[in-house]
Write a protein that holds these residues in place. Structure first.
Motif, short mmCIF file in Angstrom:
data_model
loop_
_atom_site.label_atom_id
_atom_site.label_comp_id
_atom_site.label_asym_id
_atom_site.label_seq_id
_atom_site.Cartn_x
_atom_site.Cartn_y
_atom_site.Cartn_z
N UNK A 203 0.85 -1.22 0.01
CA UNK A 203 0.11 0.04 0.04
C UNK A 203 0.93 1.19 0.02
N UNK A 204 0.34 2.21 -0.83
CA UNK A 204 1.09 3.58 -0.84
C UNK A 204 0.88 4.21 0.65
N UNK A 205 1.65 5.22 0.84
CA UNK A 205 1.37 6.21 1.77
C UNK A 205 -0.09 6.91 1.80
N UNK A 206 -0.27 7.33 0.56
CA UNK A 206 -1.55 8.03 0.26
C UNK A 206 -2.82 7.19 0.63
N UNK A 207 -2.89 5.74 0.26
CA UNK A 207 -3.65 4.81 0.49
C UNK A 207 -3.91 4.74 1.91
#
Length: 487
Positions: A203-207
């Protein structure tokens, strides 16, 4: 677990017209925003019957207790709120009062003899095998109720049972035999187990941040307390030998060895001396407490502590937790000293900042992302999956399901024999099971199962009758409600 419970909550609720008065020996469950802060209020009127706040609260307490006994320590207030348990309890108490109103029109009543017979069923009220009134009153007092209130609750319960008895059903032998075969179907199946641990996500930081923004209230700081304290070390009472001996003679049964035998005077002497010292010091601590209360003395130390880091025993910590801001708590013994505590302020829990919540949020989101990906993989594989074949599988064939723990296999089989599709996906905590039913046949008739099958059939038919009765009564009696509930 919450998802499963929400899906099956209709079957987790004990049938509405049979109530269990479960609070004796258990206590009430907290109410949060539903705490009306007074007794004697009314939340609804059903026909000529008023539904009291207390009756509603008792219904919730009983319902909460049912779930807690089913799921143990994993069940808590948060889960109860997610399941809208308070709304379910409210609907149930309205339905029960519809049936009670119906009983009134039939002229059904409860006698003192009915109440007496019911009281004898509670072991908590018995002493030496007989009903004991002082014990009865004491137990009810400990549970924050009175004989009048408790017996009113009993009357409602007995009256509900009397109405139910009017709708008793007795299935015939053909019905029992057919259900006997139907309940013990045998399937030939193919199944495949997919596990969350085999799924990888990045998972990305944004997610992760987006997930946190939607679930901030799940990541809260601890409640903390700003307290001021003073200590009074235990000092010697300089008790004489005759005082120690006198205390021993009066309370010798309190001093026992591990095997339950009473200690001799010499064996108990040191313990008695410590108790007499503590008793003597408590008087001094109370004098100091009164001076602090009158502002003649000040507390000596100030500390800010999270609730989990309160340094005293569970019992003494609870005194702080249950106190209000500004409360001065009477001296309590903690190891070899008396402690006087004043609660200066209580800082309620609040959402953590993203950075502080990040470690926990990351773990939680990864689990969510893995579950989502696992379900996507399962849907893709379902049409043409190759798996393990198992023949003549019944609800009891736990040992035939390889790769699952016993409890998981039992849950899988229970859901498998409730599905209506020949193939599909069954979710089990951190796993999903793809299944395909290749063949199905009725079980062999087994006369030894007749009683359990008959019991199941009676329950199903009685439930259907009573549910139909409730629907009709809803159109017969006017309901005035002061609470709106979710559907």
């Amino acid at each position: 677990m919450i998802t499963w419970m929400q899906r099956h909550k209709r079957w987790l609720v004990i049938t509405i017209w049979i109530s269990t008065i479960a609070f004796v020996g258990a206590g009430f469950v907290g109410w949060g925003s539903y705490d009306y802060g007074k007794e004697g209020g009314t939340v609804a009127v059903v026909g000529d019957r008023e539904v009291s706040i207390e009756e509603y609260q008792q219904e919730y307490s009983n319902l909460y207790d049912q779930y807690a006994r089913l799921f143990g320590k994993t069940f808590n207030e948060e889960m109860a709120n997610k399941l809208n348990l308070k709304d379910i309890a409210y609907k149930q108490v309205l339905q029960k009062n519809l049936i009670l109103a119906y009983a009134d029109t039939l002229g059904l009543d409860i006698t003192d003899e009915d109440i007496a017979k019911e009281l004898l069923k509670y072991n908590a009220f018995l002493k030496d095998g007989k009903f004991d009134k002082p014990t009865y009153i004491q137990v009810l007092s400990q549970n924050r109720t009175t004989p009048v209130k408790f017996e009113d609750s009993l009357k409602r319960n007995i009256l509900l049972q009397k109405v139910q008895s009017l709708f008793d059903v007795q299935p015939n032998s053909v019905e029992v035999k057919n259900l006997n075969k139907l309940l013990f179907l045998k399937d030939d199946i193919t199944y495949k187990i997919l596990k969350t641990k085999d799924i990888t996500v990045s998972p990305s930081d944004e997610e992760i941040k987006k997930y946190w923004e939607s679930n901030k209230n799940a990541y809260m700081s601890e409640i903390s307390y700003l307290i001021e304290t003073s200590e009074v070390p235990v000092i010697s009472a300089n008790s004489k030998e005759e005082e120690i001996k006198k205390h021993y003679d009066r309370f010798k049964t309190d001093y026992k060895k591990v095997d339950g035998k009473i200690k001799s005077f010499d064996e108990a002497k040191d313990e008695i001396v410590r108790e007499l010292n503590a008793k003597f010091t408590k008087k001094e601590a109370l004098k100091k407490y009164l001076k602090i209360k009158k502002a003649e003395e000040k507390l000596s130390a100030s500390t800010l502590l999270d609730q989990s880091k309160l340094p005293f025993s569970v019992e003494n910590n609870e005194k702080i937790i249950s106190s209000k801001e500004g409360d001065l708590i009477k001296p309590f013994l903690e190891k070899d000293k008396y402690i006087i505590v004043k609660v200066i302020s209580k800082n309620e829990a609040k959402p953590l900042s993203f950075n502080k919540a990040l470690p926990a949020v990351k773990i939680a989101y990864e689990k969510v992302a893995k579950t989502k990906k696992l379900n996507e993989v399962a849907k893709k594989e379902l049409e043409n999956f190759m798996g393990i074949e198992a023949k003549n599988v019944t609800r009891e064939s736990i040992d035939k399901i390889l790769g699952l723990q016993e409890q998981e296999a039992a849950s899988f089989l229970n859901q498998l024999f409730s599905v209506t599709k020949k193939s599909g996906i069954i979710e089990l905590n951190d796993k999903v099971v793809l299944y395909r039913i290749n063949a199905s046949k009725l079980g062999t008739y087994d006369k030894t199962r007749d009683e359990s099958v008959k019991s199941t059939l009676i329950q199903l038919e009685s439930e259907e009758l009573m549910n139909n009765l409730v629907k009709r009564l809803e159109n017969t009696f006017e309901i005035k409600s002061s609470i709106e509930v979710k559907e």
